[in-house]
Design an enzyme around this catalytic site. Sequence first.
Site, PDB file in Angstrom:
ATOM      1  N   THR A  39     -14.657  43.627  97.671  1.00  0.00           N
ATOM      2  CA  THR A  39     -14.317  44.227  99.133  1.00  0.00           C
ATOM      3  C   THR A  39     -12.908  44.578  99.542  1.00  0.00           C
ATOM      4  O   THR A  39     -12.662  45.004 100.518  1.00  0.00           O
ATOM      5  CB  THR A  39     -14.968  43.113  99.942  1.00  0.00           C
ATOM      6  OG1 THR A  39     -14.509  41.702  99.640  1.00  0.00           O
ATOM      7  CG2 THR A  39     -16.320  42.960 100.036  1.00  0.00           C
ATOM      8  N   HIS A  44      -6.924  38.047  95.456  1.00  0.00           N
ATOM      9  CA  HIS A  44      -5.890  37.040  95.868  1.00  0.00           C
ATOM     10  C   HIS A  44      -6.014  35.707  95.010  1.00  0.00           C
ATOM     11  O   HIS A  44      -6.641  35.777  94.260  1.00  0.00           O
ATOM     12  CB  HIS A  44      -6.212  36.790  97.443  1.00  0.00           C
ATOM     13  CG  HIS A  44      -7.628  36.288  97.728  1.00  0.00           C
ATOM     14  ND1 HIS A  44      -8.051  34.912  97.290  1.00  0.00           N
ATOM     15  CD2 HIS A  44      -8.693  36.768  98.298  1.00  0.00           C
ATOM     16  CE1 HIS A  44      -9.327  34.777  98.086  1.00  0.00           C
ATOM     17  NE2 HIS A  44      -9.486  35.957  98.188  1.00  0.00           N
ATOM     18  N   HIS A  47      -8.862  34.032  93.410  1.00  0.00           N
ATOM     19  CA  HIS A  47      -9.663  34.381  92.515  1.00  0.00           C
ATOM     20  C   HIS A  47      -9.055  34.031  91.064  1.00  0.00           C
ATOM     21  O   HIS A  47      -9.841  34.139  90.013  1.00  0.00           O
ATOM     22  CB  HIS A  47      -9.735  36.283  92.514  1.00  0.00           C
ATOM     23  CG  HIS A  47     -10.397  36.778  93.592  1.00  0.00           C
ATOM     24  ND1 HIS A  47      -9.840  37.249  94.701  1.00  0.00           N
ATOM     25  CD2 HIS A  47     -11.538  36.818  93.934  1.00  0.00           C
ATOM     26  CE1 HIS A  47     -10.477  37.732  95.524  1.00  0.00           C
ATOM     27  NE2 HIS A  47     -11.656  37.627  94.939  1.00  0.00           N
ATOM     28  N   LYS A  81     -20.713  30.776 102.653  1.00  0.00           N
ATOM     29  CA  LYS A  81     -20.139  31.562 103.984  1.00  0.00           C
ATOM     30  C   LYS A  81     -21.004  31.617 105.168  1.00  0.00           C
ATOM     31  O   LYS A  81     -22.137  31.310 104.925  1.00  0.00           O
ATOM     32  CB  LYS A  81     -20.038  32.841 103.377  1.00  0.00           C
ATOM     33  CG  LYS A  81     -18.824  33.358 102.429  1.00  0.00           C
ATOM     34  CD  LYS A  81     -18.858  34.650 101.891  1.00  0.00           C
ATOM     35  CE  LYS A  81     -17.865  34.626 100.755  1.00  0.00           C
ATOM     36  NZ  LYS A  81     -18.530  33.725  99.459  1.00  0.00           N
ATOM     37  N   ARG A  85     -21.119  39.870 104.911  1.00  0.00           N
ATOM     38  CA  ARG A  85     -19.960  40.536 104.639  1.00  0.00           C
ATOM     39  C   ARG A  85     -20.085  41.864 105.272  1.00  0.00           C
ATOM     40  O   ARG A  85     -20.899  42.385 105.584  1.00  0.00           O
ATOM     41  CB  ARG A  85     -19.629  40.805 103.182  1.00  0.00           C
ATOM     42  CG  ARG A  85     -19.181  39.342 102.522  1.00  0.00           C
ATOM     43  CD  ARG A  85     -19.352  39.658 101.067  1.00  0.00           C
ATOM     44  NE  ARG A  85     -18.731  38.368 100.248  1.00  0.00           N
ATOM     45  CZ  ARG A  85     -18.921  38.245  98.988  1.00  0.00           C
ATOM     46  NH1 ARG A  85     -19.525  38.975  98.386  1.00  0.00           N
ATOM     47  NH2 ARG A  85     -18.761  37.218  98.463  1.00  0.00           N
ATOM     48  N   GLN A 177     -28.066  38.894  91.742  1.00  0.00           N
ATOM     49  CA  GLN A 177     -26.990  38.485  90.932  1.00  0.00           C
ATOM     50  C   GLN A 177     -28.175  38.283  89.506  1.00  0.00           C
ATOM     51  O   GLN A 177     -27.225  38.249  88.435  1.00  0.00           O
ATOM     52  CB  GLN A 177     -26.512  37.325  91.455  1.00  0.00           C
ATOM     53  CG  GLN A 177     -25.307  36.736  90.606  1.00  0.00           C
ATOM     54  CD  GLN A 177     -24.456  35.703  91.148  1.00  0.00           C
ATOM     55  OE1 GLN A 177     -24.412  35.646  92.605  1.00  0.00           O
ATOM     56  NE2 GLN A 177     -23.810  35.002  90.508  1.00  0.00           N
ATOM     57  N   ASP A 198     -19.559  27.105  93.535  1.00  0.00           N
ATOM     58  CA  ASP A 198     -20.358  27.366  94.719  1.00  0.00           C
ATOM     59  C   ASP A 198     -21.511  28.525  94.286  1.00  0.00           C
ATOM     60  O   ASP A 198     -22.473  28.842  95.108  1.00  0.00           O
ATOM     61  CB  ASP A 198     -19.560  27.704  95.804  1.00  0.00           C
ATOM     62  CG  ASP A 198     -18.818  28.977  95.545  1.00  0.00           C
ATOM     63  OD1 ASP A 198     -18.339  29.200  94.436  1.00  0.00           O
ATOM     64  OD2 ASP A 198     -18.381  29.885  96.366  1.00  0.00           O
ATOM     65  N   LYS A 235      -8.467  24.481 101.998  1.00  0.00           N
ATOM     66  CA  LYS A 235      -8.725  25.371 101.039  1.00  0.00           C
ATOM     67  C   LYS A 235      -7.504  25.952 100.556  1.00  0.00           C
ATOM     68  O   LYS A 235      -6.296  26.232 101.156  1.00  0.00           O
ATOM     69  CB  LYS A 235      -9.276  26.601 101.728  1.00  0.00           C
ATOM     70  CG  LYS A 235      -9.871  27.653 100.897  1.00  0.00           C
ATOM     71  CD  LYS A 235     -10.880  28.591 101.776  1.00  0.00           C
ATOM     72  CE  LYS A 235     -11.569  29.614 100.693  1.00  0.00           C
ATOM     73  NZ  LYS A 235     -12.416  30.544 101.542  1.00  0.00           N
ATOM     74  N   LYS A 238      -4.729  29.671 100.980  1.00  0.00           N
ATOM     75  CA  LYS A 238      -4.560  30.468 102.409  1.00  0.00           C
ATOM     76  C   LYS A 238      -3.276  29.739 103.115  1.00  0.00           C
ATOM     77  O   LYS A 238      -2.993  28.693 102.773  1.00  0.00           O
ATOM     78  CB  LYS A 238      -5.663  29.910 103.159  1.00  0.00           C
ATOM     79  CG  LYS A 238      -7.112  30.614 103.022  1.00  0.00           C
ATOM     80  CD  LYS A 238      -7.512  31.675 103.697  1.00  0.00           C
ATOM     81  CE  LYS A 238      -8.734  32.237 103.543  1.00  0.00           C
ATOM     82  NZ  LYS A 238      -9.024  33.256 104.091  1.00  0.00           N
ATOM     83  N   THR A 239      -2.671  30.581 103.644  1.00  0.00           N
ATOM     84  CA  THR A 239      -1.589  30.164 104.301  1.00  0.00           C
ATOM     85  C   THR A 239      -1.696  30.831 105.837  1.00  0.00           C
ATOM     86  O   THR A 239      -2.619  31.237 106.248  1.00  0.00           O
ATOM     87  CB  THR A 239      -0.207  30.929 103.936  1.00  0.00           C
ATOM     88  OG1 THR A 239      -0.227  32.276 104.191  1.00  0.00           O
ATOM     89  CG2 THR A 239      -0.044  30.427 102.420  1.00  0.00           C
TER      90      THR A 239
END
Length: 432
Positions: A39, A44, A47, A81, A85, A177, A198, A235, A238-239
């Site tokens: 997507t 990032h 991954h 989630k 998406r 999947q 997950d 998490k 993330k910042t």
Amino acid sequence: MKNFVEELKWRGMLAQMMPGTEELLQREMVSAYLGTDPTADSLHIGHLCGIMMLRHLQRCGHKPYLLVGGATGMIGDPSGKSQERNLLDTATLYHNQEAIKKQVSKFLDFESTEPNKAEMVNNYDWMKDFTFLDFAREVGKHITVNYMMAKDSVQKRLNGEARDGLSFTEFTYQLLQGYDFLYLYKNHGVKLQLGGNDQWGNMTTGTELIRRTLGNETETFCLTCPLITKADGKKFGKTESGNIWLDRNRTTPYAFYQFWLNVSDEDAEKYIRIFTSLEQETIENLIAEHRQDPGLRVLQKRLAEEVTVMVHSQEDLEMAKAASNILFGKATRENLQQLDEATLLDVFAGVPHFEMDKTLLGQPAVELFTRDEVKVFASKGEMRKLVQGGGVSLNKEKLAAFDRVVTSEDLINGKYLLVQRGKKNYYLITVK
């Protein structure tokens, strides 16, 4: 060859696996796949654990497949989630796929002639002509609704974690999947699926579909890595400003380097095992050295160096270090001028910013830096005193005279002035 499961265990990268997985990996060269979401046109650091699993897999003599979820990316996965998406068009998906492959090529060998060279596949290629009737007949009839409803990811959405419940599209995600695994098993001999913990529910749907479609004697397996968190339970990756991306245009190598440099001691011990290819003995020695004097941040420095070189380059690492010195150590005007604009703004993101009209250039520094809109100094008298004491710099050069004229020649990247008062107080002025 190293034992892949043992490698993951000591690195803290193994959450769960189906019985028989380790025996399979010791018996033969195994083809294994990991799915990634296309997507965005960059991965990032969230991954990275999965990509490192594939890297270790290949180094242990097995064959990695990176599956780009072009078809499933058009739908959305309910796992972990609370919302669906966004759906993407095919041109965007293929652009993102190529960008991701370029990034992953730094971790995996796609080019060699070895039998375990990495491959990239896109499930859109085999799903785009698959009709709904075909899907219902070939996939849907093998898995019961009861089986699908029992999955944690579905239960969480149905029990009120999502505002709008669970759409049929998302409900069928685990079948899509699962079909990926069936397709890759039949066409590429893939026997193992890797993923984050997950994904366990979706992954085991795949092994169940293969068993029910091809017979009970068909052996396929799943193995997951834990979800990476920070020591405080938040998490990872993330910042305040968002994700830490592998693409330098989204996250500069400097900001990327700084992220790793600033992790806690506890996290550094965990991350250096997960996100580097350093050997166990090297890591244990680094941890022991770090614990003797945590203030030297030996572990964070080595972690930041290893990951920055792996994702970017040695040259980018040197630039990130030089950029760090500008703020925290000695640096020159030349060092400042070598920074690209994005890095400059990252380095000085936390300092006061002012804007000034370009027509004001040509005036003495004391006039410019005491103006109401550029209040670096409270008064001209204060600035005079500080300049005379050697406490003011312009673009990392000591200001010898308070009335020194500032011109367009002084601009960094054609638009910035950096004023420093004392050792630690910086002010960035954008000249427009």
